[in-house]
Design an enzyme around this catalytic site. Sequence first.
Site, short mmCIF file in Angstrom:
data_model
loop_
_atom_site.label_atom_id
_atom_site.label_comp_id
_atom_site.label_asym_id
_atom_site.label_seq_id
_atom_site.Cartn_x
_atom_site.Cartn_y
_atom_site.Cartn_z
N GLY A 61 3.35 1.73 -1.77
CA GLY A 61 3.78 2.00 -3.13
C GLY A 61 2.71 2.64 -4.00
O GLY A 61 2.94 2.93 -5.18
N HIS B 186 -1.34 -1.03 6.68
CA HIS B 186 -1.66 -0.12 5.57
C HIS B 186 -2.13 1.26 6.06
O HIS B 186 -1.53 2.29 5.74
CB HIS B 186 -2.79 -0.70 4.70
CG HIS B 186 -2.45 -1.99 4.05
ND1 HIS B 186 -1.16 -2.40 3.81
CD2 HIS B 186 -3.23 -2.98 3.56
CE1 HIS B 186 -1.17 -3.58 3.21
NE2 HIS B 186 -2.42 -3.94 3.05
N TYR C 70 0.82 -1.20 0.00
CA TYR C 70 0.00 0.00 0.00
C TYR C 70 0.86 1.26 0.00
O TYR C 70 0.44 2.31 -0.49
CB TYR C 70 -0.92 -0.02 1.22
CG TYR C 70 -2.25 0.66 0.97
CD1 TYR C 70 -3.17 0.08 0.11
CD2 TYR C 70 -2.57 1.86 1.58
CE1 TYR C 70 -4.40 0.69 -0.13
CE2 TYR C 70 -3.78 2.48 1.34
CZ TYR C 70 -4.69 1.89 0.49
OH TYR C 70 -5.88 2.51 0.23
N LYS D 68 -13.20 20.00 -2.06
CA LYS D 68 -14.61 20.38 -2.04
C LYS D 68 -14.74 21.82 -1.57
O LYS D 68 -14.25 22.17 -0.49
CB LYS D 68 -15.40 19.45 -1.12
CG LYS D 68 -15.56 18.04 -1.67
CD LYS D 68 -16.36 17.18 -0.71
CE LYS D 68 -16.61 15.80 -1.31
NZ LYS D 68 -17.53 15.83 -2.45
N ARG E 63 -23.33 -0.44 4.04
CA ARG E 63 -22.32 0.53 4.44
C ARG E 63 -21.61 0.13 5.72
O ARG E 63 -20.80 0.89 6.25
CB ARG E 63 -22.94 1.92 4.60
CG ARG E 63 -23.36 2.55 3.28
CD ARG E 63 -23.92 3.94 3.49
NE ARG E 63 -24.23 4.58 2.22
CZ ARG E 63 -23.38 5.30 1.50
NH1 ARG E 63 -22.15 5.47 1.93
NH2 ARG E 63 -23.75 5.85 0.36
#
Length: 585
Positions: free
Chosen positions: A274, A333, A272, A478, A561
Amino acid sequence: MAIRLSPCSSTSNTFSSSSFSHGSRPRNSYFPTWGSQDYSRGHHGRNFELRSSNLQPLNAVSLQAGVSANPLPKEHVETQVKEESSFSSKSEKAESTLSIVVVGASGELARKKIFPSLFALFYEDCLPKNFTIFGYARSTMTDEELRNMISRGLTCRIDKRKNCNEKMDQFLQRCFYHSGQYSSEDHFSKLDKKLKEKEGGRSSNRLFYLSIPPSIFVDAVRCARRRASSEQGWTRVIVEKPFGRDSKSSVELTRGLKQYLSEDQIFRIDHYLGEELIENLLVLRFSNLVFEPLWSRNYIRNVQVTFSEDIGIEGRGKYFDNYGIIRDIMQNHLLQILALFAMETPVSLDAEDIRNEKVKVLRSMRPLQLEDVVVGQYKGCTEGITSYPAYTDDPNVTKNSLTPTFAAATFFINNARWDGVPFLMIAGKGLHSKRAEVRVQFRHVPGNLYKQKFGTDLDKATNELVLRSQPDEAVYLKINNKVPGLGLRLDCSDLNLLYKSRYPREVPDAYERLLLDAVEGERRLFIRSDELDAAWALFTPLLKELEEKKVMPELYPYGSRGPEGVHYLAAKHNVRWGDLSCDDL
């Protein structure tokens, strides 16, 4: 004794007096020389630190008994040194070679990631001219059978050049196989004999990639160190995660590896790190004046680090049930991303400077408590005519397994920059979307003149900076803006850098970058032992409590979710999940 410069990268060298060098090597250090030659990427100047074969400066006076001082004038010595250096440079170019040994070559990781990444590096001329790749595993296989296995995973994805099939054939001819046990020194001796035959008497460097279970790391390293290490160049070992299950097992693994290797020879790979997300995180922060002043508790309300997958464990039940989502994703990670995000400005981009700052951040964080964590496990569900299995439906998972497939946690960093800012981390499988991102939510505008235009929900007006690596690499900010028209209506929009639009060339796989760094001796994206210790110190108390108390994970439908508890965790810290506000790209 020199080195080959390829279009992909330049190289630099440091003399090694033993096959397992204990000194730190600079980036791109393919081959050992008498002195050092520094070729930074994008810079072709040469700087020679001239030394004799006994490591004394060549213009120094030897005071050894029975040896007279060099009577030649300094100018004559310097001229002679330059000539000798030029001669040695030319001879080493012809004599040096790189041998890469993939231990566990018959496994899925080797087939799907390691060999294709090595081919991509060869395709881009990022490997030295003289290199050999050996697969090593317990399976019985011929060279040709290995090549057939590798060829099924190779693609001509990089800009579709016409000579790709030719390059494939050239690459496969460099690939060989040796069958042996991972704990057999005799089998590694036979491997060493084959390596020497292919190296043809050249000065060799050797890179071992351990794509095997952690339980046999130390045995394989012992055999490689004693029977198959390079006699003239460097030897390095790439170790795949997991690096233990907790602090104790991690320390034992590190101690076992360091019986045979120095810290500089151990490359603990976390693929991760990389990803383009990681590289861009540092560039965005440290090369843009607009962001660094905002990078603190004064302007940032919270930080969300998210990793979600829309698939389940996909046949990895035996491994996953032993480790779970916290050990598999969060402890390595996501925590590495958090450390890079929150660290102070390093002295330089040198690997040790960056890793020093990461360790400081990890040590400033307080260990996780059970009340700061939500764990879940996906259950089966049916949508229309499609049925999705539960985690416990996997044949390698016990029916009463408490292993979480989802976890959310809140971290706090006890330092002046981040005091009081919640860092929320989410990792899960079997969720509604595939997503990997860092989302920064800024504080509300004090005395906002337009707050009435947003109603009572000011979270809709929150500025966010998002760095995303999946599903499509992107960086976007945003902001609030006026909708065109006679009235005054505000809207939430994105200032967007979508990689596939701005940079049509395909982004290299993370393994390509990390393999190249390992060959070059660049350790910036690899994990140091003290980083590992600090990371496990944060999670071990939580993991122990979860297992001792047999905490039941909250079930959530496959494709949802996640568990409901994650919303209560966010509300506890006054956080609104970013992907529930403005529509994402």
